[in-house]
Design a protein around this motif. Structure first.
Motif, mmCIF file in Angstrom:
data_model
loop_
_atom_site.group_PDB
_atom_site.id
_atom_site.type_symbol
_atom_site.label_atom_id
_atom_site.label_comp_id
_atom_site.label_asym_id
_atom_site.label_seq_id
_atom_site.Cartn_x
_atom_site.Cartn_y
_atom_site.Cartn_z
ATOM 1 N N VAL A 210 0.863 -1.183 0.000
ATOM 2 C CA VAL A 210 0.000 0.000 0.000
ATOM 3 C C VAL A 210 0.898 1.231 0.000
ATOM 4 N N ASN A 211 0.700 2.090 -0.984
ATOM 5 C CA ASN A 211 1.499 3.301 -1.150
ATOM 6 C C ASN A 211 0.721 4.492 -0.613
ATOM 7 N N CYS A 212 1.103 4.949 0.581
ATOM 8 C CA CYS A 212 0.513 6.150 1.199
ATOM 9 C C CYS A 212 1.615 7.172 1.427
ATOM 10 N N ALA A 213 2.466 7.374 0.422
ATOM 11 C CA ALA A 213 3.672 8.175 0.598
ATOM 12 C C ALA A 213 3.449 9.672 0.432
ATOM 13 N N GLY A 214 2.209 10.119 0.282
ATOM 14 C CA GLY A 214 1.905 11.541 0.315
ATOM 15 C C GLY A 214 2.637 12.344 -0.734
ATOM 16 N N LEU A 215 3.531 13.204 -0.306
ATOM 17 C CA LEU A 215 4.276 14.072 -1.210
ATOM 18 C C LEU A 215 5.140 13.300 -2.203
ATOM 19 N N HIS A 216 5.393 12.038 -1.930
ATOM 20 C CA HIS A 216 6.251 11.219 -2.799
ATOM 21 C C HIS A 216 5.491 10.036 -3.399
ATOM 22 N N CYS A 217 4.154 10.053 -3.355
ATOM 23 C CA CYS A 217 3.390 8.871 -3.761
ATOM 24 C C CYS A 217 3.570 8.527 -5.235
ATOM 25 N N ASP A 218 3.679 9.521 -6.104
ATOM 26 C CA ASP A 218 3.855 9.208 -7.526
ATOM 27 C C ASP A 218 5.242 8.610 -7.780
ATOM 28 N N GLU A 219 6.246 9.056 -7.031
ATOM 29 C CA GLU A 219 7.592 8.490 -7.169
ATOM 30 C C GLU A 219 7.611 7.028 -6.722
#
Length: 409
Positions: A210-219
């Protein structure tokens, strides 16, 4: 308890679900997973020394009612539901909060059609709204001036950083592991699972990611081999604190421009009694660019190379110029505040910590308005979750957890 290390699970995997990002959405997802499927092993990787260091811990603390959002959208449904759930969560765990209500104030007659449209939208979303004239505005906020306003009774305030810490504690007690100081550097996705390598060289293997990386989620999505149709374009929101907090009793907002996802400079009395003023919205020169002096050339180049960034600039240059001017001129910022609160003087405003909004932007320059959750094999990506995501974090977490569990079946 937030730990700096994790224990390896037996078998081929270190965990069932690996969550990247220890902000309120990632932690709400972990919380939801432990409640929906007890025994599911969950690891959360957070690159900072503790949770909620970015969007979660750098906002005005408002529990939004859901009045602004298009009926039927995820934002509308999750904000209305999430506001009630957030109040209940805070009460259950003894976290400071208050349901204050708020005013949305039209300062000139040209704004009245937009104000009336908000009344209709609020009613469509099931939100109680009271329309006010100038004399009634003064009953709520004696020093605020406007030609008309609406009162939204379900708006409140809390400390979302404290909420995130509580979610981490409850999830940890249920068996999830919250691992801080580990930045994901590589993702290897196979048909049978996902492995990530962190900044310390650790390998964590999971059945689903699960990708919840916020400011870096697209990366992170690109690390996983997916190419999202959006790019995160960071916008910095700059705040001041009011040295005369007695001028404001509660929450006061301008009528927003529906062409933008930003609500304009507003006044927020927090749970600690201080009044925050802001934010404006200016381009950040780094994903974590909390001031003009913070510039990350690689991240800035990525923003400038995205066609949507230039299309935003061409389409909204007048709005953007005004925001930049208010960022560089305290006098201009003060004048914007005085439209709502005439007694404010420049000396009444003291700069405080800024925040950065992770705004997803399409290639054609469209600012993604709704929450955006996309799936790929063994993976769930949360690609747009700015405000009111903190308010809506509990229902968002349940939805993301539901999708992640489906990948384990």
């Amino acid at each position: 308890m937030v730990t700096a290390a994790y224990a390896t699970y037996g078998g081929a995997y270190d965990c069932d679900v690996l969550v990247i990002g220890g902000g309120i959405i990632g932690l709400s997802t972990a919380y939801a997973l432990t409640r929906a499927a007890p025994g599911t092993s969950v690891v959360v990787l957070e690159k900072e020394a503790g949770p909620a260091h970015h969007q979660t811990g750098r906002n005005s603390g408002v529990i939004h009612s859901g009045i602004y959002y298009r009926p039927g959208s995820l934002k509308a449904r999750y904000a209305v539901r999430g506001a009630a759930e957030m109040v209940k969560f805070c009460a259950e765990y003894g976290l400071a909060h208050e349901v204050t209500g708020k005013l949305i104030v039209a300062t000139d007659r040209e704004e009245l059609p937009r104000l009336h449209a908000l009344v209709q939208r609020g009613r469509e979303n099931g939100i109680p709204v009271r329309e006010l004239g100038p004399a009634q505005i003064a009953e709520y906020e004696p020093r605020v001036r406007g030609v008309a306003a609406i009162h939204v009774g379900t708006t409140g305030v809390c400390d979302f950083g404290a909420v995130a810490a509580q979610l981490a504690e409850v999830a940890d007690a249920a068996g999830a592991q919250i691992v801080c100081g580990e930045e994901v550097r590589a993702v290897d996705r196979r048909p049978f699972g996902v492995a990530v390598r962190t900044s310390s060289g650790r390998i964590v293997r999971a059945r689903a990611l699960v990708n919840c990386a916020g400011l870096h989620c697209d990366e992170v999505a690109r690390l996983a081999g997916d190419e999202p149709a959006v790019r995160i374009v960071p916008f910095r929101g700059e705040y001041y604190e009011l040295d005369r907090p007695e001028l404001v009793r509660g929450l006061v907002y301008p009528v927003p421009d529906p062409a933008f996802p930003f609500l304009g400079v507003h006044l927020t009395r927090g749970i600690e009694g201080t009044v925050h003023v802001g934010p404006n919205a200016v381009p950040a020169l780094a994903r974590e660019g909390y001031g003009w002096s913070t510039v990350h050339p690689r991240e800035l180049a990525a923003t400038l190379s995205w066609p949507g960034s230039w299309r935003i600039a061409r389409r909204h240059w007048r709005y953007g110029t005004g925001e930049l001017y208010r960022s560089l001129s305290k006098r201009a910022f003060t004048e914007a505040v005085r439209r709502l609160l005439p007694p404010v003087a420049e000396d009444d405003l003291r700069p405080v910590a800024a925040g950065v909004r992770a705004q997803a932007v399409l290639r054609d320059g469209t600012l993604v308005d709704d929450f955006l959750i996309q799936e790929a094999p063994r993976t769930v990506h949360v690609l747009n979750a700015p405000s009111p995501a903190a308010t809506a974090s509990l229902p968002i977490g349940r939805e993301v957890a539901r999708r992640a569990l489906a990948h384990l079946a």
